[in-house]
Design a protein around this motif. Structure first.
Motif, PDB file in Angstrom:
ATOM      1  N   LEU A 121       3.993  11.269   6.165  1.00 25.55           N
ATOM      2  CA  LEU A 121       3.197  10.682   5.344  1.00 25.55           C
ATOM      3  C   LEU A 121       3.309   8.967   6.037  1.00 25.55           C
ATOM      4  O   LEU A 121       2.394   8.231   5.991  1.00 25.55           O
ATOM      5  CB  LEU A 121       3.586  10.628   3.783  1.00 25.55           C
ATOM      6  CG  LEU A 121       3.171  11.821   3.331  1.00 25.55           C
ATOM      7  CD1 LEU A 121       3.595  11.870   1.919  1.00 25.55           C
ATOM      8  CD2 LEU A 121       1.671  12.149   3.215  1.00 25.55           C
ATOM      9  N   ARG A 122       4.541   8.612   6.223  1.00 25.15           N
ATOM     10  CA  ARG A 122       4.641   7.267   6.837  1.00 25.15           C
ATOM     11  C   ARG A 122       3.838   6.933   8.314  1.00 25.15           C
ATOM     12  O   ARG A 122       3.125   6.010   8.491  1.00 25.15           O
ATOM     13  CB  ARG A 122       6.105   6.864   7.109  1.00 25.15           C
ATOM     14  CG  ARG A 122       6.757   6.477   5.808  1.00 25.15           C
ATOM     15  CD  ARG A 122       8.129   6.002   6.079  1.00 25.15           C
ATOM     16  NE  ARG A 122       8.856   5.761   4.738  1.00 25.15           N
ATOM     17  CZ  ARG A 122      10.186   5.811   4.441  1.00 25.15           C
ATOM     18  NH1 ARG A 122      10.951   6.280   5.451  1.00 25.15           N
ATOM     19  NH2 ARG A 122      10.684   5.617   3.358  1.00 25.15           N
ATOM     20  N   SER A 123       4.047   8.166   8.737  1.00 25.01           N
ATOM     21  CA  SER A 123       3.401   8.013  10.145  1.00 25.01           C
ATOM     22  C   SER A 123       1.734   8.100  10.058  1.00 25.01           C
ATOM     23  O   SER A 123       1.150   7.141  10.486  1.00 25.01           O
ATOM     24  CB  SER A 123       3.745   9.327  11.247  1.00 25.01           C
ATOM     25  OG  SER A 123       2.880   9.332  12.165  1.00 25.01           O
ATOM     26  N   ILE A 124       1.325   8.751   9.141  1.00 22.89           N
ATOM     27  CA  ILE A 124       0.064   8.941   8.616  1.00 22.89           C
ATOM     28  C   ILE A 124      -0.543   7.240   8.283  1.00 22.89           C
ATOM     29  O   ILE A 124      -1.538   6.874   8.453  1.00 22.89           O
ATOM     30  CB  ILE A 124      -0.546  10.018   7.607  1.00 22.89           C
ATOM     31  CG1 ILE A 124      -0.387  11.574   8.277  1.00 22.89           C
ATOM     32  CG2 ILE A 124      -1.629   9.834   7.015  1.00 22.89           C
ATOM     33  CD1 ILE A 124      -0.543  12.570   7.466  1.00 22.89           C
ATOM     34  N   CYS A 125       0.313   6.903   7.071  1.00 27.09           N
ATOM     35  CA  CYS A 125       0.170   5.536   6.560  1.00 27.09           C
ATOM     36  C   CYS A 125      -0.073   4.345   7.581  1.00 27.09           C
ATOM     37  O   CYS A 125      -0.827   3.622   7.620  1.00 27.09           O
ATOM     38  CB  CYS A 125       1.219   5.489   5.274  1.00 27.09           C
ATOM     39  SG  CYS A 125       0.817   4.116   4.463  1.00 27.09           S
ATOM     40  N   SER A 126       0.992   4.752   8.589  1.00 29.14           N
ATOM     41  CA  SER A 126       1.087   3.591   9.682  1.00 29.14           C
ATOM     42  C   SER A 126      -0.123   3.726  10.337  1.00 29.14           C
ATOM     43  O   SER A 126      -0.742   2.698  10.797  1.00 29.14           O
ATOM     44  CB  SER A 126       2.120   3.995  10.392  1.00 29.14           C
ATOM     45  OG  SER A 126       2.269   3.019  11.529  1.00 29.14           O
ATOM     46  N   ASN A 127      -0.719   4.964  10.519  1.00 28.00           N
ATOM     47  CA  ASN A 127      -1.935   5.172  11.539  1.00 28.00           C
ATOM     48  C   ASN A 127      -3.124   4.646  10.697  1.00 28.00           C
ATOM     49  O   ASN A 127      -3.826   3.945  11.155  1.00 28.00           O
ATOM     50  CB  ASN A 127      -2.116   6.525  11.762  1.00 28.00           C
ATOM     51  CG  ASN A 127      -1.054   7.146  13.039  1.00 28.00           C
ATOM     52  OD1 ASN A 127      -0.577   6.268  13.606  1.00 28.00           O
ATOM     53  ND2 ASN A 127      -0.813   8.340  13.111  1.00 28.00           N
ATOM     54  N   LEU A 128      -3.262   4.919   9.426  1.00 25.91           N
ATOM     55  CA  LEU A 128      -4.059   4.520   8.513  1.00 25.91           C
ATOM     56  C   LEU A 128      -4.177   2.856   8.430  1.00 25.91           C
ATOM     57  O   LEU A 128      -5.422   2.311   8.536  1.00 25.91           O
ATOM     58  CB  LEU A 128      -4.107   4.900   7.146  1.00 25.91           C
ATOM     59  CG  LEU A 128      -4.620   6.494   7.168  1.00 25.91           C
ATOM     60  CD1 LEU A 128      -4.432   7.386   5.645  1.00 25.91           C
ATOM     61  CD2 LEU A 128      -6.048   6.822   7.361  1.00 25.91           C
ATOM     62  N   SER A 129      -2.891   2.291   8.402  1.00 28.36           N
ATOM     63  CA  SER A 129      -2.868   0.808   8.328  1.00 28.36           C
ATOM     64  C   SER A 129      -3.598   0.266   9.613  1.00 28.36           C
ATOM     65  O   SER A 129      -4.265  -0.715   9.629  1.00 28.36           O
ATOM     66  CB  SER A 129      -1.618   0.382   8.030  1.00 28.36           C
ATOM     67  OG  SER A 129      -0.986   0.586   6.828  1.00 28.36           O
ATOM     68  N   SER A 130      -3.192   0.854  10.866  1.00 27.35           N
ATOM     69  CA  SER A 130      -3.565   0.519  12.015  1.00 27.35           C
ATOM     70  C   SER A 130      -4.934   0.682  12.206  1.00 27.35           C
ATOM     71  O   SER A 130      -5.893  -0.388  12.553  1.00 27.35           O
ATOM     72  CB  SER A 130      -2.962   1.371  13.287  1.00 27.35           C
ATOM     73  OG  SER A 130      -1.622   1.229  13.234  1.00 27.35           O
ATOM     74  N   GLN A 131      -5.697   2.006  11.525  1.00 26.53           N
ATOM     75  CA  GLN A 131      -7.166   1.912  11.541  1.00 26.53           C
ATOM     76  C   GLN A 131      -7.829   0.918  10.738  1.00 26.53           C
ATOM     77  O   GLN A 131      -8.934   0.390  10.766  1.00 26.53           O
ATOM     78  CB  GLN A 131      -7.491   3.313  11.047  1.00 26.53           C
ATOM     79  CG  GLN A 131      -7.282   4.409  12.130  1.00 26.53           C
ATOM     80  CD  GLN A 131      -7.256   5.888  11.580  1.00 26.53           C
ATOM     81  OE1 GLN A 131      -8.100   6.027  10.668  1.00 26.53           O
ATOM     82  NE2 GLN A 131      -7.037   6.864  12.420  1.00 26.53           N
ATOM     83  N   VAL A 132      -7.060   0.681   9.616  1.00 25.96           N
ATOM     84  CA  VAL A 132      -7.800  -0.350   8.530  1.00 25.96           C
ATOM     85  C   VAL A 132      -7.945  -1.611   9.165  1.00 25.96           C
ATOM     86  O   VAL A 132      -8.712  -2.434   9.080  1.00 25.96           O
ATOM     87  CB  VAL A 132      -6.903  -0.445   7.280  1.00 25.96           C
ATOM     88  CG1 VAL A 132      -7.377  -1.732   6.497  1.00 25.96           C
ATOM     89  CG2 VAL A 132      -6.967   0.878   6.566  1.00 25.96           C
ATOM     90  N   ALA A 133      -6.619  -2.000  10.022  1.00 24.42           N
ATOM     91  CA  ALA A 133      -6.716  -3.244  10.688  1.00 24.42           C
ATOM     92  C   ALA A 133      -7.908  -3.501  11.533  1.00 24.42           C
ATOM     93  O   ALA A 133      -8.568  -4.559  11.599  1.00 24.42           O
ATOM     94  CB  ALA A 133      -5.250  -3.637  11.212  1.00 24.42           C
TER      95      ALA A 133
END
Length: 146
Positions: A121-133
């Motif tokens: 989930l952290r990896s997904i969250c990190s990916n999503l944060s990157s995508q959001v950015a």
């Protein structure tokens, strides 16, 4: 004839003296034996009294030992009951411990799985944060373009 009778009287007197001495000796011996008999009788009486006292003491000792034995038997029975209770408690504790150990193992497995999920989930969250950015950057760029 008179001399013969005189001689016979002298013989009889000597025999009487000898018999009197023997009689005195026998009386003395009888007296000594009688005293020994009295002494032995007293000794026997004392020995019997001592034996009776010893018997009474032995009876008391036996009675006390029997009472002590009863107390020890009761104590033994109580200890055996306590031991049986403790064995049952130990068995119950072992059963509970086994169940707890299994539960702990399951919880540890669940925790390890949850950690793995958290990593994912952290990896997904990190990916999503990157995508959001990236999306925000794109939005900012579009805003600027607009």
């Amino acid at each position: 004839r008179l001399t013969g009778q005189q001689q016979e009287i002298n013989n009889l007197l000597q025999r009487k003296i000898a018999l009197d001495e023997e009689n005195a000796s026998l009386k003395n011996e009888f007296s000594n034996l009688n005293q020994k008999f009295k002494d032995k009788s007293q000794e026997l009486k004392d020995t019997e009294e001592c034996a009776q006292k010893k018997e009474e003491q032995n009876r008391l000792v036996i009675k006390n030992m029997e009472e002590e034995n009863k107390g020890l038997n009761t104590c033994c029975a109580d200890l055996l009951n306590d031991l049986e209770k403790l064995r049952k408690e130990e068995e119950q504790w072992k059963t509970e411990k086994s169940g707890s150990d299994a539960r702990i193992k399951n919880l540890e497995t669940d925790l390890a799985e949850a950690r793995e999920q958290m990593k994912g989930l952290r990896s997904i969250c990190s990916n999503l944060s990157s995508q959001v950015a990236v999306k925000q950057e794109e939005l900012s760029q579009k805003d600027c373009d607009v």
